[in-house]
Design an enzyme around this catalytic site. Structure first.
Site, mmCIF file in Angstrom:
data_model
loop_
_atom_site.group_PDB
_atom_site.id
_atom_site.type_symbol
_atom_site.label_atom_id
_atom_site.label_comp_id
_atom_site.label_asym_id
_atom_site.label_seq_id
_atom_site.Cartn_x
_atom_site.Cartn_y
_atom_site.Cartn_z
ATOM 1 C CB ALA A 43 -0.928 -0.016 1.208
ATOM 2 C CD GLU A 134 5.137 -6.259 4.437
ATOM 3 O OE1 GLU A 134 4.130 -5.590 4.140
ATOM 4 O OE2 GLU A 134 5.982 -5.879 5.261
ATOM 5 C CG ASN A 178 17.188 -3.158 2.832
ATOM 6 O OD1 ASN A 178 17.686 -4.277 2.700
ATOM 7 N ND2 ASN A 178 16.308 -2.885 3.780
ATOM 8 C CB THR A 214 18.057 1.790 -1.279
ATOM 9 O OG1 THR A 214 17.492 0.732 -0.501
ATOM 10 C CG2 THR A 214 17.192 1.989 -2.514
ATOM 11 N N GLY A 216 20.789 3.850 2.121
ATOM 12 C CA GLY A 216 20.559 4.912 3.109
ATOM 13 C C GLY A 216 21.484 6.089 2.864
ATOM 14 N N GLY A 219 23.710 6.362 -0.296
ATOM 15 C CA GLY A 219 23.173 6.538 -1.640
ATOM 16 C C GLY A 219 22.584 5.277 -2.240
ATOM 17 C CB ALA A 243 7.147 4.427 4.172
ATOM 18 C CB ALA A 244 12.965 5.653 3.469
ATOM 19 N N GLY A 245 12.100 3.208 1.704
ATOM 20 C CA GLY A 245 12.317 2.317 0.550
ATOM 21 C C GLY A 245 11.083 2.265 -0.348
ATOM 22 C CG ASP A 246 7.524 0.793 1.280
ATOM 23 O OD1 ASP A 246 8.064 -0.216 0.797
ATOM 24 O OD2 ASP A 246 7.059 0.831 2.434
ATOM 25 N N GLY A 281 5.891 8.467 10.269
ATOM 26 C CA GLY A 281 4.822 7.623 9.757
ATOM 27 C C GLY A 281 5.169 6.983 8.425
HETATM 28 O O1 RIB Z 1 8.110 -0.499 4.600
HETATM 29 C C1 RIB Z 1 7.424 -0.025 5.727
HETATM 30 C C2 RIB Z 1 6.239 -0.894 6.018
HETATM 31 O O2 RIB Z 1 6.670 -2.181 6.389
HETATM 32 C C3 RIB Z 1 5.376 -0.439 7.149
HETATM 33 O O3 RIB Z 1 4.399 0.485 6.760
HETATM 34 C C4 RIB Z 1 4.831 -1.737 7.724
HETATM 35 O O4 RIB Z 1 3.457 -1.869 7.588
HETATM 36 C C5 RIB Z 1 5.595 -2.838 7.018
HETATM 37 O O5 RIB Z 1 4.861 -3.438 6.021
#
Ligand code: RIB
Length: 307
Positions: A43, A134, A178, A214, A216, A219, A243-246, A281
């Site tokens: 998500a 996941e 990562n 990645t 961190g 770079g 969520a930085a990677g996302d 967050g």
């Molecule tokens: O990548 C961060 C996410 O990992 C979080 O939002 C958590 O829900 C896990 O899935």
């Protein structure tokens, strides 16, 4: 309208505790604060793609509970097509996220309904398919097989780190991981850009034409048919890395869909992830495209030896 990007992945409610430091085994500590925030790697990546300007559809599974409704509504509020977000007789997935004073996170997920996600090979269409680890592997293979056959680019983020079956390796176009995931998959240490290049280069032999690591504050390293190269990070005060990677992946894919080169897309990803780590967050921290205008430009990449 047909989505440009389909995300087949997890949806979690993040239960976030901020702490000065993580407790040791058997130790009880006072936390600094608690909040809930929509998350889940799938998500989050869908939100990052959408906020960076792409048309996105989410294929996911939540429970018939309040968390499930909140997560679905959050995606819809970002303009994401949620027609393929199903509700199952299970609890919505949750993630217990602990964030320390350095912004480093420790995450435990309880998959719940994510484990019931089913591929809908006939129903999904798009230029890109994004996968993480996941949701059930067998369903990911079905989704990748179907989308690849229809000409989609398959992007795999092996997080949390997981063993990928040979068929899936052969279906992946772009692998984004990562340093921990790269080290585990390549079976070699990844502590710096040179180590990341060696790991990425070796993983390309298993199928993906592009492998990205990645790192961190060190770079990003890219290995593709043009060779190996290193992109520097932007210096910033880190508040929360969740969520930085996302965010990096979502911004990268949205830029590719918009017609940018791989290098320009990586730079966009770095800018977006940089902004993300300055905020708390998961989905709450993911920036919109316009916000990147105020972020410093990423320097051009430097060539790295491809072993
Ligand atoms: O990548 C961060 C996410 O990992 C979080 O939002 C958590 O829900 C896990 O899935």
């Amino acid at each position: 309208m047909t989505p440009e990007i389909v995300v087949f992945g997890s949806m979690n409610m993040d239960l976030v505790v901020r702490v000065a430091r993580a407790p040791r085994g058997g130790e009880t500590l006072h936390g600094l604060s608690f909040f809930t925030n929509p998350g889940g790697k799938g998500a989050n990546q869908a939100v990052a793609c959408a906020r960076q300007g792409a048309r996105v559809a989410m294929v996911g599974c939540v429970g018939e509970d309040d968390f499930g409704k909140t997560l679905r509504n959050a995606l819809a509020a970002d303009g994401i097509d949620v027609a393929h977000v199903r509700a199952a007789e299970a609890s919505t997935g949750v993630a217990v996220v602990m964030v320390d004073a350095e912004g480093e996170n420790r995450i435990t997920i309880v998959p719940g309904a994510n484990d019931l996600l089913k591929a809908e090979p006939e129903a999904i269409e798009g230029q890109f398919l994004l996968l993480q680890c996941e949701v059930p592997m067998t369903e990911m293979v079905l989704a990748a097989r179907a989308m690849r056959a229809k000409g989609a680019t398959v992007v795999m983020n092996p997080a949390p780190v997981c063993r990928l079956p040979d068929e899936l390796w052969s279906l992946i176009d772009i692998l984004v991981m990562n340093e921990i995931e790269a080290a585990e998959l390549a079976g070699r240490p990844v502590a710096d850009p040179a180590g990341a290049a060696a790991a990425a280069y070796s993983l390309r032999r298993r199928g993906p034409s592009t492998a990205i690591v990645t790192l961190g504050s060190q770079g990003v390293v890219v290995a593709d048919e043009a060779g190996c190269r290193h992109f520097p990070a932007l210096a910033v005060r880190v508040v929360d890395t969740t969520a930085a990677g996302d965010t990096f992946i979502g911004a990268l894919c949205a830029a590719r869909v918009a017609g940018h080169s791989m290098d320009a897309a990586v730079m966009r990803g770095i800018q977006a992830a940089t902004l993300c780590v300055t905020r708390v967050g998961a989905q709450a921290s993911i920036p919109r495209l316009q916000e990147l205008e105020d972020v410093q430009q990423v320097a051009s990449p430097s060539a790295l030896a491809c072993p």
